[in-house]
Design a protein around this motif. Structure first.
Motif, PDB file in Angstrom:
ATOM      1  N   ALA A  38       0.814  -1.378  -0.189  1.00 49.46           N
ATOM      2  CA  ALA A  38      -0.048  -0.022  -0.038  1.00 49.46           C
ATOM      3  C   ALA A  38       0.799   1.287   0.101  1.00 49.46           C
ATOM      4  O   ALA A  38       0.524   2.197  -0.797  1.00 49.46           O
ATOM      5  CB  ALA A  38      -0.961  -0.039   1.265  1.00 49.46           C
ATOM      6  N   PRO A  39       1.791   1.433   0.822  1.00 49.81           N
ATOM      7  CA  PRO A  39       2.888   2.653   0.738  1.00 49.81           C
ATOM      8  C   PRO A  39       3.416   2.972  -0.533  1.00 49.81           C
ATOM      9  O   PRO A  39       3.648   4.016  -1.089  1.00 49.81           O
ATOM     10  CB  PRO A  39       3.634   2.395   1.695  1.00 49.81           C
ATOM     11  CG  PRO A  39       3.257   1.308   2.682  1.00 49.81           C
ATOM     12  CD  PRO A  39       2.395   0.567   1.985  1.00 49.81           C
ATOM     13  N   LEU A  40       3.819   1.863  -1.235  1.00 47.05           N
ATOM     14  CA  LEU A  40       4.126   1.895  -2.836  1.00 47.05           C
ATOM     15  C   LEU A  40       3.426   2.317  -3.700  1.00 47.05           C
ATOM     16  O   LEU A  40       3.569   3.205  -4.618  1.00 47.05           O
ATOM     17  CB  LEU A  40       4.900   0.665  -3.026  1.00 47.05           C
ATOM     18  CG  LEU A  40       6.255   0.133  -2.415  1.00 47.05           C
ATOM     19  CD1 LEU A  40       6.564  -1.334  -2.668  1.00 47.05           C
ATOM     20  CD2 LEU A  40       7.323   0.941  -2.502  1.00 47.05           C
ATOM     21  N   PHE A  41       1.979   1.783  -3.574  1.00 46.94           N
ATOM     22  CA  PHE A  41       0.948   2.356  -4.547  1.00 46.94           C
ATOM     23  C   PHE A  41       0.722   3.748  -4.106  1.00 46.94           C
ATOM     24  O   PHE A  41       0.387   4.499  -5.191  1.00 46.94           O
ATOM     25  CB  PHE A  41      -0.228   1.431  -4.310  1.00 46.94           C
ATOM     26  CG  PHE A  41      -0.268   0.037  -4.511  1.00 46.94           C
ATOM     27  CD1 PHE A  41       0.652  -0.249  -5.383  1.00 46.94           C
ATOM     28  CD2 PHE A  41      -0.698  -0.879  -3.617  1.00 46.94           C
ATOM     29  CE1 PHE A  41       0.500  -1.721  -5.945  1.00 46.94           C
ATOM     30  CE2 PHE A  41      -0.770  -2.208  -4.241  1.00 46.94           C
ATOM     31  CZ  PHE A  41      -0.034  -2.618  -5.386  1.00 46.94           C
ATOM     32  N   LYS A  42       0.875   4.163  -3.005  1.00 48.18           N
ATOM     33  CA  LYS A  42       0.496   5.485  -2.684  1.00 48.18           C
ATOM     34  C   LYS A  42       1.584   6.527  -3.378  1.00 48.18           C
ATOM     35  O   LYS A  42       1.551   7.410  -3.808  1.00 48.18           O
ATOM     36  CB  LYS A  42       0.320   5.793  -1.235  1.00 48.18           C
ATOM     37  CG  LYS A  42      -0.817   5.146  -0.527  1.00 48.18           C
ATOM     38  CD  LYS A  42      -0.770   5.364   0.916  1.00 48.18           C
ATOM     39  CE  LYS A  42      -2.037   4.894   1.628  1.00 48.18           C
ATOM     40  NZ  LYS A  42      -1.994   5.233   3.079  1.00 48.18           N
ATOM     41  N   ALA A  43       2.869   5.953  -3.005  1.00 52.68           N
ATOM     42  CA  ALA A  43       3.889   6.666  -3.501  1.00 52.68           C
ATOM     43  C   ALA A  43       3.861   7.036  -5.258  1.00 52.68           C
ATOM     44  O   ALA A  43       4.211   7.833  -5.803  1.00 52.68           O
ATOM     45  CB  ALA A  43       5.273   6.208  -3.281  1.00 52.68           C
ATOM     46  N   ALA A  44       3.627   5.783  -6.027  1.00 54.17           N
ATOM     47  CA  ALA A  44       3.356   5.786  -7.141  1.00 54.17           C
ATOM     48  C   ALA A  44       2.111   6.575  -8.006  1.00 54.17           C
ATOM     49  O   ALA A  44       2.404   7.310  -8.672  1.00 54.17           O
ATOM     50  CB  ALA A  44       3.066   4.243  -7.890  1.00 54.17           C
ATOM     51  N   ALA A  45       1.242   6.579  -7.188  1.00 55.17           N
ATOM     52  CA  ALA A  45       0.119   7.511  -7.519  1.00 55.17           C
ATOM     53  C   ALA A  45       0.496   9.056  -7.210  1.00 55.17           C
ATOM     54  O   ALA A  45       0.066   9.982  -8.183  1.00 55.17           O
ATOM     55  CB  ALA A  45      -1.216   7.178  -6.512  1.00 55.17           C
ATOM     56  N   MET A  46       1.168   9.336  -6.402  1.00 54.92           N
ATOM     57  CA  MET A  46       1.804  10.560  -6.071  1.00 54.92           C
ATOM     58  C   MET A  46       2.642  11.071  -7.246  1.00 54.92           C
ATOM     59  O   MET A  46       2.642  12.284  -7.797  1.00 54.92           O
ATOM     60  CB  MET A  46       2.519  10.938  -4.877  1.00 54.92           C
ATOM     61  CG  MET A  46       1.477  10.828  -3.673  1.00 54.92           C
ATOM     62  SD  MET A  46       0.445  11.952  -3.680  1.00 54.92           S
ATOM     63  CE  MET A  46       1.238  13.590  -3.457  1.00 54.92           C
ATOM     64  N   VAL A  47       3.774  10.269  -7.460  1.00 55.41           N
ATOM     65  CA  VAL A  47       4.397  10.479  -9.031  1.00 55.41           C
ATOM     66  C   VAL A  47       3.667  10.767 -10.114  1.00 55.41           C
ATOM     67  O   VAL A  47       3.984  11.587 -10.893  1.00 55.41           O
ATOM     68  CB  VAL A  47       5.601   9.459  -9.036  1.00 55.41           C
ATOM     69  CG1 VAL A  47       6.232   9.482 -10.167  1.00 55.41           C
ATOM     70  CG2 VAL A  47       6.577   9.344  -7.921  1.00 55.41           C
ATOM     71  N   ALA A  48       2.519  10.053 -10.394  1.00 56.30           N
ATOM     72  CA  ALA A  48       1.637   9.973 -11.666  1.00 56.30           C
ATOM     73  C   ALA A  48       0.966  11.562 -11.648  1.00 56.30           C
ATOM     74  O   ALA A  48       1.011  12.023 -12.722  1.00 56.30           O
ATOM     75  CB  ALA A  48       0.703   8.767 -11.681  1.00 56.30           C
ATOM     76  N   ILE A  49       0.649  11.808 -10.375  1.00 59.61           N
ATOM     77  CA  ILE A  49      -0.264  13.083 -10.258  1.00 59.61           C
ATOM     78  C   ILE A  49       0.759  14.218 -10.545  1.00 59.61           C
ATOM     79  O   ILE A  49       0.349  15.179 -11.176  1.00 59.61           O
ATOM     80  CB  ILE A  49      -0.917  13.171  -9.010  1.00 59.61           C
ATOM     81  CG1 ILE A  49      -2.159  12.454  -8.817  1.00 59.61           C
ATOM     82  CG2 ILE A  49      -1.476  14.801  -8.538  1.00 59.61           C
ATOM     83  CD1 ILE A  49      -2.457  12.119  -7.376  1.00 59.61           C
ATOM     84  N   VAL A  50       1.897  14.224  -9.856  1.00 64.06           N
ATOM     85  CA  VAL A  50       3.188  15.362 -10.135  1.00 64.06           C
ATOM     86  C   VAL A  50       3.291  15.498 -11.727  1.00 64.06           C
ATOM     87  O   VAL A  50       3.340  16.259 -12.066  1.00 64.06           O
ATOM     88  CB  VAL A  50       4.256  15.123  -9.270  1.00 64.06           C
ATOM     89  CG1 VAL A  50       5.265  16.080  -9.664  1.00 64.06           C
ATOM     90  CG2 VAL A  50       3.709  15.213  -7.928  1.00 64.06           C
ATOM     91  N   LEU A  51       3.694  14.326 -12.215  1.00 69.58           N
ATOM     92  CA  LEU A  51       3.853  14.109 -13.745  1.00 69.58           C
ATOM     93  C   LEU A  51       2.665  14.884 -14.539  1.00 69.58           C
ATOM     94  O   LEU A  51       3.128  15.446 -15.343  1.00 69.58           O
ATOM     95  CB  LEU A  51       4.412  12.979 -14.181  1.00 69.58           C
ATOM     96  CG  LEU A  51       5.611  12.335 -13.675  1.00 69.58           C
ATOM     97  CD1 LEU A  51       5.711  10.773 -13.882  1.00 69.58           C
ATOM     98  CD2 LEU A  51       6.719  13.395 -13.931  1.00 69.58           C
ATOM     99  N   THR A  52       1.523  14.233 -14.452  1.00 72.59           N
ATOM    100  CA  THR A  52       0.519  14.870 -14.992  1.00 72.59           C
ATOM    101  C   THR A  52       0.287  16.347 -14.777  1.00 72.59           C
ATOM    102  O   THR A  52       0.175  17.422 -15.645  1.00 72.59           O
ATOM    103  CB  THR A  52      -0.931  14.059 -14.603  1.00 72.59           C
ATOM    104  OG1 THR A  52      -0.559  12.739 -14.659  1.00 72.59           O
ATOM    105  CG2 THR A  52      -2.228  14.588 -15.341  1.00 72.59           C
TER     106      THR A  52
END
Length: 170
Positions: free
Chosen positions: A88-102
């Protein structure tokens, strides 16, 4: 009266060499009412047990009371952890990276001009034309003009290869 034996027992007591019977003799001697003045300073040490209350000692049922408070050890059960909980922490980090890139891509797109973009080409790949004079063009023109007049690009006079003496311009 001579208290030579009591002095010997006291010396052995300070060295830790007395037996329990000899210590009992010292206790009974110092519990008397009539103790010589030179030995009276040791009296509180040997009559301590008789003068202190007995409440400071542990009772006979102390072990039983303590064991009843502790109780039986309880069994600890292992908790099952699912893979989704573990990652779950890795999924949260990946979602944050995707949001920042978008968001960064959207910010770049909003600053680009979309006026002269051909149909079907994203604005990010369209050629950009900047208004005004080019810095490179003005520098190149200055260098060409300077060489044409016999000056180097730094503003000094170029010397022909055969001359070694400096040339003075008027």
């Amino acid at each position: 009266m001579d208290y030579k034996y009591i002095n010997q027992l006291l010396d052995r007591y300070w060295q830790g060499e007395t037996t329990l019977e000899e210590e009992q003799i010292l206790r009974s001697f110092f519990s008397q009412l009539c103790v010589p003045e030179e030995l009276a300073k040791y009296r509180p040490l040997f009559v301590y047990e008789q003068t202190e209350p007995k409440t400071d000692r542990l009772g006979d049922d102390f072990d039983e009371r303590l064991l009843s408070m502790v109780g039986e050890p309880q069994e600890v059960k292992a908790r099952k952890v699912l893979i989704s909980q573990r990652f779950a922490p890795l999924f949260k980090a990946a979602a944050m990276v995707a949001i920042v890139l978008t968001l960064s891509q959207a910010a770049q797109m909003s600053f680009q001009s979309t006026e002269d973009v051909p149909a079907g080409v994203p604005a990010a790949y369209a050629p950009r034309v900047h208004e005004g004079a080019s810095v490179a063009m003005t520098d190149t023109m200055r260098m060409d003009t300077a060489r044409h007049n016999g000056l180097s690009s730094t503003g000094t006079v170029d010397q022909p290869l055969g001359q070694t003496a400096p040339t003075i311009l008027k």
